[in-house]
Design a protein around this motif. Structure first.
Motif, PDB file in Angstrom:
ATOM      1  N   LEU A   1       1.179  -1.097   0.130  1.00  0.00           N
ATOM      2  CA  LEU A   1      -0.505  -0.282   0.285  1.00  0.00           C
ATOM      3  C   LEU A   1       0.768   1.075   0.261  1.00  0.00           C
ATOM      4  N   ALA A   2       1.697   1.771   0.455  1.00  0.00           N
ATOM      5  CA  ALA A   2       3.117   2.131   0.910  1.00  0.00           C
ATOM      6  C   ALA A   2       4.004   2.611  -0.083  1.00  0.00           C
TER       7      ALA A   2
ATOM      8  N   ARG B   1       2.297   2.488  -3.593  1.00  0.00           N
ATOM      9  CA  ARG B   1       1.436   3.465  -4.409  1.00  0.00           C
ATOM     10  C   ARG B   1       1.654   4.498  -4.776  1.00  0.00           C
TER      11      ARG B   1
ATOM     12  N   ARG C   1       0.432   8.127  -3.578  1.00  0.00           N
ATOM     13  CA  ARG C   1      -0.248   8.686  -2.976  1.00  0.00           C
ATOM     14  C   ARG C   1      -1.104   9.205  -2.901  1.00  0.00           C
ATOM     15  N   GLY C   2      -2.269   8.489  -2.501  1.00  0.00           N
ATOM     16  CA  GLY C   2      -3.518   9.154  -2.649  1.00  0.00           C
ATOM     17  C   GLY C   2      -4.850   8.237  -3.872  1.00  0.00           C
TER      18      GLY C   2
ATOM     19  N   THR D   1      -5.411   5.589  -4.136  1.00  0.00           N
ATOM     20  CA  THR D   1      -6.875   5.040  -3.592  1.00  0.00           C
ATOM     21  C   THR D   1      -7.911   6.047  -3.241  1.00  0.00           C
ATOM     22  N   ALA D   2      -7.469   6.977  -2.516  1.00  0.00           N
ATOM     23  CA  ALA D   2      -8.304   8.233  -2.155  1.00  0.00           C
ATOM     24  C   ALA D   2      -9.256   8.474  -3.431  1.00  0.00           C
ATOM     25  N   THR D   3      -8.189   8.785  -3.766  1.00  0.00           N
ATOM     26  CA  THR D   3      -9.096   9.294  -5.329  1.00  0.00           C
ATOM     27  C   THR D   3     -10.486   8.465  -6.247  1.00  0.00           C
TER      28      THR D   3
ATOM     29  N   LEU E   1     -11.425   6.293  -4.966  1.00  0.00           N
ATOM     30  CA  LEU E   1     -12.795   5.716  -3.257  1.00  0.00           C
ATOM     31  C   LEU E   1     -13.995   7.547  -3.757  1.00  0.00           C
TER      32      LEU E   1
ATOM     33  N   GLU F   1      -3.645  15.341   7.170  1.00  0.00           N
ATOM     34  CA  GLU F   1      -3.289  15.442   5.698  1.00  0.00           C
ATOM     35  C   GLU F   1      -4.890  17.035   6.788  1.00  0.00           C
TER      36      GLU F   1
END
Lengths: 622, 562
Positions: free
Chosen positions: B106-107, B109, B111-112, B114-116, B118, B468
């Motif tokens: 995960l680290a 990947r 940054r951000g 997956t958050a984007t 989602l 963040e």
């Protein structure tokens, strides 16, 4: 690059670009859009009174324009292309309305069983309109896209110009790929504003006006009814949609920001969560956030789908009302029988194009937010103020740099990143600056290259204060490999030539040889003409670093800076690259910033940056 | 149907229900359209004959019109709810699966990313669910209903519609195929020209560094113009499909209206029928036109679905806790690495190479060596974040791979090199490993880690939100917060990754004292680069290139020091 260069001279409407020109309303350029122009374009915008933030933004200052108005300002120079496109779009919708009305007339007239000559003209018209509608639609889409893409090209250049003085410290987009993607997405707001809001609005207005005109000519009171209902459906409903989606937007935004935060915690903090057994709790919190978003969206669904229904309801009311008025007028003997059907059909078709408007309004709520972010970008002051009368810097020779008491702060109010840095880069010597990540090494480089300003202390080259020289001149003297150095999606040759456009092939080879890249380049089937993938994806990390190094060596500035040239390399490659690098820079003023400690034995001097200050380095362990 | 789309419908029952309900709603809608056309035609035909419409006829038409509006509302609402439910299901599945992916992966990947995906990424499903899926059902149901009705009223018009309707998909597919070929040929050029702007913006700092930024303004324009010309070449063909669609649809209205008019002239049909046909003919083509417009939305939805499934398929479900054994008590069980080799993906050289180490309970071990030597990987091994390629990690003789990872990690406190600050209060960040810890315990832990000083100076003290969007902390402050976490967790095994890096001399002394206090009575493995912690270790092990290095390295020679 493979694209054929444009021979066409720049259009007369584009004056030599200057930052600020594109933003402030220009008198000679049709100026700020007249309120009347904007009113139909965007409900809730300049023209229509609106109690919300539109007014507060105007009040914020005489020079502050509404973001959408500013976006429109960028489109005005293209009106010669956009107007025909809008006309064609309206024409094709009008053709469709006229087809139905004429067909209705034809059928009703035929029911009176006149001689065929009475309807032959109508038959021809129906066939012509049927054929013409497709052709009009085709040309409207082509003209529209051509005009829009022209406007986009123009706008991209403006955005680029606005970004130049901000790179890299002035905008977070240069630090986060995600924000960069978002910025690029925002730039496309121009396209969406035209294709998804303005053109549909223009067509709807044209059809509504034309049909209502005909209706009013046939039966004035029917025209009045139809016109009123059209205004409600075409202006009031989209306006309400806009208001509702903006209000909902705030709650949604908060819920989404929460989910994004929690997801970032789940991904970036995965190790900490796993080690501390908190993963399950964090995942549960993210589930709840997803649930809250769904609840908000489900609630929003009730109101947003009302808009489409409202337009249908108004269409029904208009049809029913107009038909009833027509029937009554016919019964009273004031309206010929044929016109009853025509009026009923006109009432029906006048609403057809309006059905797209609620969606356009929702779209506009989003475009407005994007335009607002772009406006902020245009308004961002550059992080470095250029001197009014720049001092000259010597451009070659062996130069040293004297840094004394340097203090740099990223934002006012936060603790300084560098505080009291004093460091002397001796001419012809290679200085290695060590420091943990976050210790301010890259900030020091950025200050030397005038990407960030310093608030105290001094940086002098050949006795001249950097602040007194133009940024471009400083970067002619001090430049090299920054940490965010980019490999462009073009050939190896073009990637290197960037540093020195007039370099000869022998210079290129020499730089590549010294970066130990030449062998690799010559082993490639296309050699120097090999196109590198997006951000150099086709290369290994080591090759990428060596390419950036070759570029920096080719630039051959009097003071060479190299920021973390071995970042992301495995230890073996890292120490190989480092020692090659120290070899290649022998005898030139160099500042090498790294957190690696191995492979530095050839350095002339090693210092450490710690807690914003320079101190002598610890003895390296290996 | 693409595999991702089929899977989307298979795995999300809410979408299947949505397809079914939108089919029913489309049928109801078609019936109402027919009713509206027939009623309006009757009203107009009666008026033409001089009869003023009875109130009931007007009321019936009004009722039908109102029902249509209500149906549109229901359709929109149900579609948006289906979209909300589908996105929620996907969001929950992704967040639920993240734990199986493994922290190191995960680290690595962006940054951000997956958050984007989602948040904004999944929004591309909205037009797919609310637009594409319903129009696909409507495109079948509505024309069929209208044609069936017309067959009973005016079969010749029905025939015209039946013959022309299939032309739309057929021509659409033909044009589409031709466009696809042309676009494929132009694709490289188009994506290169389109990507130029992104490339130049991303590279703007570099362009400025070499004084080439101003020069590029012209290039940006030229490339955008070239992109426009190339795009227009493609669009001239691509828009032919919409040309065909519109022309067939409108031409059919003419093909229906003119013969009907002529038949009326000859007295072969009546005005009511003729008008019904006129009103219904365009409605038969409407869903197909909408489908053409929604096609792009469909493609975008499928793209998002593909991304989501790629993410979900990435991690094989780990062994469930129930299948794992309860770990032995770390206060008495020795830790052992036996000939362990670890290789990171994409790296030729192993990060840890046949490494062996025995740790007695309560022993303090310091690991030193150059960065990248594999010290942090050893800690990751003991945490179970990486599994050895060969060799075994055992706790009291049991292989770590067989133990319940959560239960094992409950006995370990880890202070990483780059601790993550969670979007929560300072206090909650400290009690991460023991959510039930009281405020007093949290403060005691912070004091022990010498973190209380800076925490008290924060705007809201222990309630200050981090993360963040929250307050940022310096590297040294983060480090001390992570130490406070470890103090608060109070676990028998300590894994500390350079706890005194990023600290100034005073804090280093303080944190060293705190760490030594923490290590007392516990098993501790400390990665120590240049640190005052070394004297407190029972054993110092130097590592180079994943192997224990032969005793003390030769002192570095040469460089002049300032």
């Amino acid at each position: 690059m493979t694209a054929t260069p444009t021979p066409r001279p720049a259009p007369a409407s584009a004056p030599p670009p200057r930052r600020g020109d594109a933003l402030a309303p220009r008198a000679g350029d049709a100026g700020a859009p007249a309120p009347g122009d904007v009113a139909p374009a965007a409900p809730g915008d300049a023209g229509v009174p609106h109690p919300g933030d539109a007014r507060t933004q105007y009040a914020a200052g005489a020079r502050t324009q509404h973001p959408t108005a500013r976006l429109l300002g960028h489109l005005l120079p293209h009106w010669r292309r956009l107007l025909p496109a809008a006309l064609a779009a309206a024409g094709s919708e009008l053709a469709s309305a006229a087809l139905m009305a004429t067909a209705a007339w034809l059928i009703t007239r035929a029911a009176q069983q006149p001689p065929i000559t009475a309807v032959s003209l109508a038959i021809v018209a129906v066939r012509a309109l049927a054929l013409g509608r497709g052709a009009l639609r085709y040309s409207d889409r082509l003209l529209g896209h051509d005009g829009v893409l022209r406007a986009v090209a123009h706008f991209r250049a403006r955005v680029y110009e606005a970004l130049v003085p901000l790179a890299p410290a002035g905008s977070p987009a240069f630090r986060s790929g995600d924000l960069l993607t978002r910025l690029l997405d925002d730039v496309d707001a121009v396209q969406d504003l035209l294709l998804r809001v303005l053109f549909p609005l223009a067509s709807a207005a044209a059809v509504a006006a034309a049909t209502t005109g005909v209706t009013a000519a046939l039966l004035p009171q029917a025209g009045l009814l139809q016109g009123t209902l059209l205004v409600v459906a075409g202006l009031l409903v989209p306006f309400l949609v806009l208001t509702v989606s903006r209000q909902a937007g705030h709650a949604h935004k908060a819920a989404r920001a929460e989910l994004a935060d929690l997801t970032l915690d789940l991904t970036q903090g995965a190790a900490d969560l796993a080690a501390y057994g908190a993963g399950h709790a964090a995942a549960t919190r993210a589930h709840h956030a997803a649930g809250r978003i769904a609840v908000l969206e489900r609630r929003g669904a009730l109101t947003t789908s009302l808009a489409g229904a409202a337009v249908l309801l108004l269409q029904g009311a208009a049809t029913l009302g107009v038909t009833w008025l027509a029937l009554r007028a016919h019964a009273a003997g004031t309206l010929p029988a044929v016109h009853i059907t025509v009026l009923a059909v006109l009432a029906l078709v006048s609403f057809e194009t309006l059905t797209a408007l609620p969606a356009a309004a929702r779209r506009y709520a989003d475009i407005r937010a994007r335009a607002g972010r772009l406006a902020c970008l245009f308004d961002t002051p550059p992080p470095v103020t250029e001197p009014a009368a720049p001092a000259q810097l010597p451009a070659d020779g062996q130069l040293g740099v004297d840094i004394t008491g340097l203090r740099v702060r990223h934002h006012p109010g936060v603790p300084p990143v560098l505080d009291g840095v004093t460091l002397r880069l001796l001419p012809g010597r290679r200085t290695v600056l060590l420091g943990a990540s976050g210790s301010g090494k890259s900030t020091l480089i950025a200050a030397l290259m005038r990407f960030v300003d310093y608030e105290a202390g001094s940086v002098r080259v050949a006795g001249r204060e950097l602040r007194e020289a133009a940024g471009t001149d400083v970067r002619r003297v001090i430049t090299g490999m920054t940490q965010d150095a980019h490999v462009f999606h073009t050939t190896i040759r073009a990637n290197l030539l960037l540093a020195r456009p007039d370099a000869r092939d022998t210079d290129l080879c020499e730089a590549a040889r010294r970066a130990r890249l030449l062998e690799w380049i010559e082993s490639l089937p296309d050699g120097w003409e090999t196109v590198l993938g997006e951000d150099g994806a086709a290369m290994s990390g080591g090759q990428r670093r060596r390419l950036l190094l070759a570029r920096a060596l080719l630039a051959d500035p009097p003071v060479l800076v190299l920021d973390e040239p071995t970042e992301g390399l495995d230890p073996h490659t890292a120490s190989a690259v480092l020692s090659d690098l120290l070899d290649a820079t022998r005898g030139r003023t160099t500042l090498l910033v790294t957190h690696e400690q191995a492979g530095l034995s050839a350095a002339d001097r090693i210092v450490t940056l710690d807690d914003g200050r320079i101190r002598p380095a610890d003895p390296p362990l290996a | 149907m693409k595999p991702a789309e089929r899977r989307l419908l298979q795995e999300l029952p809410t979408l299947r229900r949505h397809m079914a309900s939108s089919g029913v709603l489309a049928l109801l809608g078609a019936v109402l359209v027919v009713a509206q056309a027939s009623l309006l035609a009757a009203l107009l035909a009666d008026g033409f004959d001089g009869h003023l419409a009875p109130g009931t006829a007007l009321a019936a038409l009004g009722g039908v019109l109102a029902l249509r509006a209500a149906l549109a509302w229901a359709r929109g609402m149900l579609a948006q709810r289906a979209a909300a439910d589908a996105k929620r299901a996907l969001r929950e599945r992704i967040t639920g699966r993240l734990r199986d992916t493994g922290p190191l992966k995960l680290a690595s990947r962006p940054r951000g990313e997956t958050a984007t995906l989602l948040t904004r990424g999944l929004d591309a499903l909205d037009p797919y669910v609310t637009g594409y899926l319903p129009t696909m059902t409507a495109a079948v149901v509505v024309p069929a209903t209208i044609v069936a009705w017309l067959l009973g009223t005016d079969w010749s018009s029905a025939l015209v519609i039946m013959l022309t309707l299939p032309l739309i998909p057929v021509f659409g597919a033909l044009v589409g195929m031709h466009t696809a070929q042309r676009t494929a040929r132009q694709w490289t050029l188009l994506s290169r020209l389109g990507g130029h702007f992104t490339d130049v913006i991303a590279g703007l700092p570099t362009l400025r560094a070499f004084g080439r930024a101003e020069h590029q303004t012209r290039v940006v324009r030229e490339m955008a113009d070239a992109h426009r010309r190339a795009t227009m070449r493609t669009l001239r063909v691509a828009f032919l499909s919409s040309f065909v669609l519109e022309t067939v649809a409108t031409l059919s209205v003419a093909l229906v209206a003119v013969p009907v008019g002529l038949r009326l002239l000859g007295g072969h049909t009546d005005l009511h029928t003729a008008l019904t046909v006129l009103f219904l003919a365009p409605e038969a083509y409407l869903p197909l036109r909408a489908a053409g417009a929604a096609f792009h939305d469909g493609a975008e939805g499928v793209t998002v679905a593909e991304k989501v499934f790629a993410l979900l398929d990435e991690a094989p479900p780990a062994l469930r806790a129930a299948d794992r054994r309860t770990p032995p008590d770390a206060r008495t069980a020795p830790l052992r690495l036996a000939q362990v080799t670890v290789r990171h993906p994409g790296r030729a050289a192993p990060a840890v190479d046949r490494f062996s180490l025995d740790v007695r309970p309560g022993e303090h071990i310091a690991l030193t060596g150059p960065s990248g030597a594999g010290k942090s990987t050893l800690l990751a091994l003991l945490l179970g974040f990486v599994t050895p390629e060969s060799g075994r990690v055992t706790v009291g003789g049991t292989d770590l791979a067989l133990l319940d990872p959560d239960a094992w990690r409950a006995q370990v406190a880890w202070v990483p090199q780059h601790p993550h600050l969670f979007a929560a209060s300072v206090a909650d960040n400290i009690r991460l490993g023991r959510p039930a810890a009281s405020d007093t315990e949290v403060r005691r832990a912070a004091r022990a880690a010498f973190a209380d000083g800076f925490i008290d100076a924060l705007p809201q003290g222990y309630d200050t939100r981090l993360g963040e969007r929250g307050t940022g902390l310096s590297a040294g402050q983060r480090q001390r917060l992570a130490l406070a976490r470890a103090f608060c967790k109070d676990a028998p095994v300590l894994l500390l990754d350079e706890p005194t890096a990023h600290l100034d001399a005073d804090s280093e002394a303080a944190v060293t004292r705190a760490t030594v206090r923490l290590m007392h009575g516990r098993t501790a493995i400390v990665v120590a680069h240049r640190t005052s912690l070394l004297p407190h270790a029972d054993r110092v092990i130097t590592i180079a290139a994943g192997r224990p290095a032969p005793q003390q390295p030769a002192p570095a020679e040469g460089p002049v020091r300032s």
